[in-house]
Design a protein around this motif. Structure first.
Motif, short mmCIF file in Angstrom:
data_model
loop_
_atom_site.label_atom_id
_atom_site.label_comp_id
_atom_site.label_asym_id
_atom_site.label_seq_id
_atom_site.Cartn_x
_atom_site.Cartn_y
_atom_site.Cartn_z
N GLY A 37 -5.36 5.57 7.05
CA GLY A 37 -6.37 5.35 6.00
C GLY A 37 -6.33 3.93 5.42
O GLY A 37 -6.97 3.65 4.41
N PHE A 38 -5.58 3.07 6.06
CA PHE A 38 -5.38 1.72 5.54
C PHE A 38 -6.38 0.74 6.16
O PHE A 38 -6.47 0.61 7.37
N GLU A 39 -7.15 0.11 5.29
CA GLU A 39 -8.13 -0.88 5.78
C GLU A 39 -7.76 -2.25 5.28
O GLU A 39 -7.75 -2.48 4.07
N LYS A 71 -9.27 -3.60 -2.33
CA LYS A 71 -8.60 -4.13 -3.51
C LYS A 71 -7.89 -5.45 -3.16
O LYS A 71 -7.13 -5.50 -2.18
N ALA A 121 -6.63 -4.70 0.55
CA ALA A 121 -6.28 -3.42 1.14
C ALA A 121 -7.26 -2.41 0.58
O ALA A 121 -7.34 -2.26 -0.65
N ASN A 122 -8.00 -1.76 1.44
CA ASN A 122 -9.02 -0.80 1.04
C ASN A 122 -9.88 -1.35 -0.11
O ASN A 122 -10.11 -0.67 -1.11
N TYR A 178 0.84 -1.21 0.00
CA TYR A 178 0.00 0.00 0.00
C TYR A 178 0.88 1.26 0.00
O TYR A 178 0.66 2.20 -0.77
N LYS A 181 1.26 3.94 -3.07
CA LYS A 181 0.94 5.36 -2.86
C LYS A 181 2.16 6.25 -3.14
O LYS A 181 2.12 7.46 -2.92
#
Ligand code: DC
Length: 213
Positions: free
Chosen positions: A61-63, A76, A73-74, A41, A45
């Motif tokens: 902001g990382f899910e 994806k 991750a977010n 991630y 970015k």
């Protein structure tokens, strides 16, 4: 119930942990995949890896969503991408950052709350689940570990030479075992398994016998 399997890169932790989980009907958790997912991630970015506050913001902001077969991750699916070379090269550094570890450890404990799990990583028996009765430290000779990594068809690093693979593994182990925060090490009460001359099935059988006591 938690079965902790720690050890250096290429010792066979994933294969063994997956199989033991399946045989015992438990959930398999690959904590390395969690650190890899965040590393991917951060790279995606295009963050400056030396800028900790930028990395911290990204972590906020990382899910992460992790199952036995997939990592997202977010939203994806990055199951394949987390094995890429650029992730492997940077994951030791990213996983040595305190706030990254704190968040991942919290998530790992959360996942373990309501499930019986087989967890593999570097600090599972020492830090994440120190109270579990079932701790194993899986090791193997570095040449054997490099061979196993090269054999792994899914591994992008396949084109790498034996010597280069051995050096890469040694470098990562060195980094992982000398960092300040929860370094790779065998817990005092972990059972050491040297799998150099053992098959996967032998290792699994050994672990299951110990667990069933
Ligand atoms: O098991 P692996 O090779 O996928 O792990 C990738 C990296 O993640 C490893 O080099 C160190 C880090 N890691 C960690 O610090 N703590 C864990 N519990 C699992 C992995």
């Amino acid at each position: 119930m938690v079965i902790a399997i720690d050890g250096p890169a290429g010792a066979g932790k994933s294969t063994v942990a997956k199989k033991v989980a399946k045989l015992l009907g438990m959930f398999y958790l690959d904590t390395g995949a969690m650190y890899r997912a965040f590393t991917h991630y951060v790279i995606a970015k295009k963050a400056d890896l030396d800028n900790k506050s930028e990395i911290k913001k990204l972590l906020e902001g990382f899910e992460l969503s992790i199952s036995q077969d997939n990592v997202r991750a977010n939203g994806k699916d990055i199951t394949k991408e987390i094995r890429w070379e650029n992730v492997t090269t940077n994951v030791s550094y990213i996983s040595s950052i305190d706030f990254v570890r704190n968040k991942m450890v919290e998530l790992q404990r959360e996942i373990g709350k309501n499930k019986d799990i087989v967890v593999e990583g570097r600090d599972i028996g020492t830090v994440v689940f120190p109270d579990t009765r079932y701790k194993f430290y899986l090791d193997a000779d570095v040449v054997e570990r490099a061979k196993r990594r090269l054999k792994d068809k899914k591994n992008e690093e396949k084109k790498v030479s034996m010597l280069a693979m051995k050096e890469k593994i040694q470098k990562r182990d060195q980094y992982d075992s000398t960092r300040d925060n929860s370094p790779l090490k065998q817990a005092n009460d972990a059972v050491l398994i040297d799998s150099t001359h053992m098959t996967i099935d032998e290792v699994c059988k050994y672990i299951i016998n110990k667990v069933k006591g």
